[in-house]
Design an enzyme around this catalytic site. Structure first.
Site, PDB file in Angstrom:
ATOM      1  N   HIS A 179      40.004  24.297   2.043  1.00 16.59           N
ATOM      2  CA  HIS A 179      39.077  25.048   2.895  1.00 16.59           C
ATOM      3  C   HIS A 179      38.205  25.921   1.998  1.00 16.59           C
ATOM      4  O   HIS A 179      38.708  26.783   1.281  1.00 16.59           O
ATOM      5  CB  HIS A 179      39.832  25.900   3.915  1.00 16.59           C
ATOM      6  CG  HIS A 179      40.436  25.085   5.016  1.00 16.59           C
ATOM      7  ND1 HIS A 179      41.662  25.362   5.573  1.00 16.59           N
ATOM      8  CD2 HIS A 179      39.964  23.986   5.672  1.00 16.59           C
ATOM      9  CE1 HIS A 179      41.921  24.467   6.522  1.00 16.59           C
ATOM     10  NE2 HIS A 179      40.914  23.621   6.595  1.00 16.59           N
ATOM     11  N   ALA A 180      36.904  25.695   2.058  1.00 23.88           N
ATOM     12  CA  ALA A 180      35.973  26.256   1.083  1.00 23.88           C
ATOM     13  C   ALA A 180      36.054  27.772   0.926  1.00 23.88           C
ATOM     14  O   ALA A 180      36.033  28.296  -0.181  1.00 23.88           O
ATOM     15  CB  ALA A 180      34.549  25.847   1.467  1.00 23.88           C
ATOM     16  N   ASN A 254      41.458  19.519   6.423  1.00 22.31           N
ATOM     17  CA  ASN A 254      42.892  19.619   6.702  1.00 22.31           C
ATOM     18  C   ASN A 254      43.242  19.250   8.143  1.00 22.31           C
ATOM     19  O   ASN A 254      44.315  19.581   8.644  1.00 22.31           O
ATOM     20  CB  ASN A 254      43.437  21.003   6.352  1.00 22.31           C
ATOM     21  CG  ASN A 254      44.920  20.941   6.028  1.00 22.31           C
ATOM     22  OD1 ASN A 254      45.372  20.004   5.363  1.00 22.31           O
ATOM     23  ND2 ASN A 254      45.689  21.899   6.516  1.00 22.31           N
ATOM     24  N   ARG A 255      42.320  18.550   8.807  1.00 21.32           N
ATOM     25  CA  ARG A 255      42.621  17.910  10.095  1.00 21.32           C
ATOM     26  C   ARG A 255      42.320  16.417   9.992  1.00 21.32           C
ATOM     27  O   ARG A 255      42.338  15.705  10.979  1.00 21.32           O
ATOM     28  CB  ARG A 255      41.760  18.506  11.229  1.00 21.32           C
ATOM     29  CG  ARG A 255      41.920  20.001  11.454  1.00 21.32           C
ATOM     30  CD  ARG A 255      43.270  20.343  12.086  1.00 21.32           C
ATOM     31  NE  ARG A 255      43.393  21.783  12.333  1.00 21.32           N
ATOM     32  CZ  ARG A 255      43.791  22.675  11.441  1.00 21.32           C
ATOM     33  NH1 ARG A 255      44.103  22.287  10.211  1.00 21.32           N
ATOM     34  NH2 ARG A 255      43.885  23.961  11.744  1.00 21.32           N
ATOM     35  N   HIS A 306      46.547  27.580   0.580  1.00 20.08           N
ATOM     36  CA  HIS A 306      45.538  28.066   1.526  1.00 20.08           C
ATOM     37  C   HIS A 306      45.558  29.593   1.494  1.00 20.08           C
ATOM     38  O   HIS A 306      46.414  30.201   0.880  1.00 20.08           O
ATOM     39  CB  HIS A 306      45.891  27.625   2.955  1.00 20.08           C
ATOM     40  CG  HIS A 306      45.693  26.169   3.226  1.00 20.08           C
ATOM     41  ND1 HIS A 306      44.663  25.687   3.998  1.00 20.08           N
ATOM     42  CD2 HIS A 306      46.390  25.077   2.832  1.00 20.08           C
ATOM     43  CE1 HIS A 306      44.736  24.371   4.069  1.00 20.08           C
ATOM     44  NE2 HIS A 306      45.779  23.970   3.370  1.00 20.08           N
ATOM     45  N   TYR A 358      50.978  27.315  14.499  1.00 21.70           N
ATOM     46  CA  TYR A 358      50.663  26.625  15.752  1.00 21.70           C
ATOM     47  C   TYR A 358      50.680  25.130  15.484  1.00 21.70           C
ATOM     48  O   TYR A 358      50.692  24.700  14.340  1.00 21.70           O
ATOM     49  CB  TYR A 358      49.280  27.033  16.276  1.00 21.70           C
ATOM     50  CG  TYR A 358      48.206  27.115  15.204  1.00 21.70           C
ATOM     51  CD1 TYR A 358      47.647  25.956  14.656  1.00 21.70           C
ATOM     52  CD2 TYR A 358      47.753  28.346  14.724  1.00 21.70           C
ATOM     53  CE1 TYR A 358      46.678  26.020  13.672  1.00 21.70           C
ATOM     54  CE2 TYR A 358      46.780  28.426  13.731  1.00 21.70           C
ATOM     55  CZ  TYR A 358      46.245  27.257  13.215  1.00 21.70           C
ATOM     56  OH  TYR A 358      45.292  27.322  12.222  1.00 21.70           O
ATOM     57  N   GLU A 380      50.195  29.985   2.457  1.00 17.50           N
ATOM     58  CA  GLU A 380      49.026  30.765   2.875  1.00 17.50           C
ATOM     59  C   GLU A 380      49.131  32.050   2.066  1.00 17.50           C
ATOM     60  O   GLU A 380      50.049  32.847   2.273  1.00 17.50           O
ATOM     61  CB  GLU A 380      49.073  31.086   4.377  1.00 17.50           C
ATOM     62  CG  GLU A 380      48.909  29.886   5.291  1.00 17.50           C
ATOM     63  CD  GLU A 380      47.443  29.520   5.543  1.00 17.50           C
ATOM     64  OE1 GLU A 380      46.539  30.209   5.008  1.00 17.50           O
ATOM     65  OE2 GLU A 380      47.203  28.539   6.268  1.00 17.50           O
TER      66      GLU A 380
END
EC number: 3.4.17.15
Length: 419
Positions: A179-180, A254-255, A306, A358, A380
């Protein structure tokens, strides 16, 4: 005169970079107290005209959610929250103030590096990161090599650092920056690369790990997005691929993995920040990693970095069923979180993605686990919400140092439990 100069440089900077600004945007911390309020927040999120950017989605009552609200909608959103009796506070008063500071620090650091060494405690451009990767390879040719695994949508090379003492060993995969906007991850990965070469032969732990396993490290998984987040829009998360039939650009990489693709927690709307893409592996950045791992054939651990929230998670995200390896992965993660905490007292929450955050489909570690890579983990990194994605550069080194202890704990377990 000084003021005129500042204004001139500000205008010049904005002009060179055509940077999107976030003047007056606020990040609100919201605490829903019941399911009804969560439903209200999800409805709010669906109002596209409000252009809300949920940094942290509302999941369970009592858990905080974070949302960036454009200046023009700040009042309307606050009125809505108050009318529903939903508690909130202001987490970031003015997003642009933090961005200006970040920019200033990067420019200052660039000047300093011209006459000195590479500063691992600063944020860098893609070019600077690539240069430093080349330097590491040049300085430690016996231990590090550069492997090109493909190119991004905009044709930037995807270069992986391979740490190896020779021979055809089983391997550990580590990536960052999928994720940028999660800049602390690319910075942490680069620090980690330097740490591996500095400590090999000195630290018995990393020495024995590398004597048994190769490490593949991809510091910038989403190079196009990273460049875009530095030159155009600091809040950019996705890739930069063109989506046919839509004016909106990019897919949430990431999806996009082939693990419950298109299921809950991913969007079919190309304008969404969690758009899953037209099909699994449609993103060349994702496909390049998948192809590399399949052709290598002996990857035993898959770890992805992340930010933010201070979590250490394992599968699954696309479903909420318990893994066969739940007990072992849970134990490894707990141990890693303990090691990490021992340095600065930073607390991490540990568990499967589905219960810790989630349900989210199409994520990388779900794919790697289903592919047979037992030790699949997602970190994370810092923080838990004071700065969110805009973590000040002064926190890069402590973040990287503590994360290293967590990574080492996982790698030691992989070393001691071959399969």
């Amino acid at each position: 005169m000084a003021m005129r100069l500042i204004l001139f440089f500000g205008a010049l900077f904005g002009h060179i970079y055509c940077l999107e600004t976030f003047v007056g945007d606020q990040v609100l911390e919201i605490v829903p107290s019941n399911e009804e309020q969560i439903k209200n927040l999800l409805q709010l999120e669906a109002q596209e005209h409000l252009q809300l950017d949920f940094w942290k989605s509302p999941t369970t009552p009592g858990e905080t959610a974070h949302v960036r609200v454009p200046f023009v909608n700040v009042q309307a959103v606050k009125v809505f929250l108050e009318s529903q009796g939903i508690a909130y506070s202001i987490m970031i008063e003015d997003v642009q103030v933090l961005l200006d500071k970040e920019n200033e620090e990067m420019l200052f650091n660039r000047r300093r590096e011209r006459s000195g060494n590479f500063n691992f405690g600063a944020y860098h451009t893609l070019e600077e990161i690539s240069q430093e990767m080349d330097n590491l390879v040049a300085e430690h040719p016996g231990l590090v090599s550069k492997v090109n695994i493909g190119s991004s949508f905009e044709n930037r090379p995807m270069n992986v650092l391979k740490f190896s003492t020779g021979g055809d060993k089983p391997a550990i995969w580590l990536d960052a920056g999928i994720h940028a906007r999660e800049w602390v991850t690319q910075a942490t990965a680069l620090w980690t690369a330097n740490k591996i070469v500095s400590d090999y032969g000195k630290d018995p732990s990393i020495t024995s790990i590398l004597d048994a396993l190769d490490i593949f490290l991809l510091p910038v998984t989403n190079p196009d997005g990273y460049v875009f987040s530095q030159t155009k829009n600091r809040m950019w998360r996705k890739t930069r691929s063109k989506v046919s039939g839509s004016l909106c650009v990019g897919v949430d990489p990431n999806r996009n993995w082939d693990a419950g693709f298109g299921g809950p927690g991913a969007s079919s709307n190309p304008c969404s920040d969690s758009y899953h893409g037209p099909s699994a592996n449609s993103e060349v950045e994702v496909k390049s990693i998948v192809d590399f791992i399949k052709s290598h054939g002996k990857v035993k651990a898959f770890i992805t970095l992340h930010s933010y929230s201070q979590l250490l998670m394992f599968p699954y995200g696309y479903k909420c069923t318990k893994l066969d390896d739940f007990d072992e992965l849970s134990e490894v993660a707990q141990k890693a979180a303990q090691s990490l905490r021992s340095l600065h007292g930073t607390k991490y929450k540990v568990g499967p993605i589905c219960s810790v955050i989630y349900q989210a489909s199409g994520g990388s570690i779900d794919w790697s686990y289903d592919y047979g890579i037992k030790y699949s983990f997602a970190f994370e990194l810092r923080d838990t919400g004071r700065y969110g994605f805009l973590l000040p550069a002064r926190q890069i080194l402590p973040t990287a140092e503590e994360t290293w202890l967590g990574l080492k704990a996982i790698m030691e377990h992989v070393r001691d439990h071959p399969y």
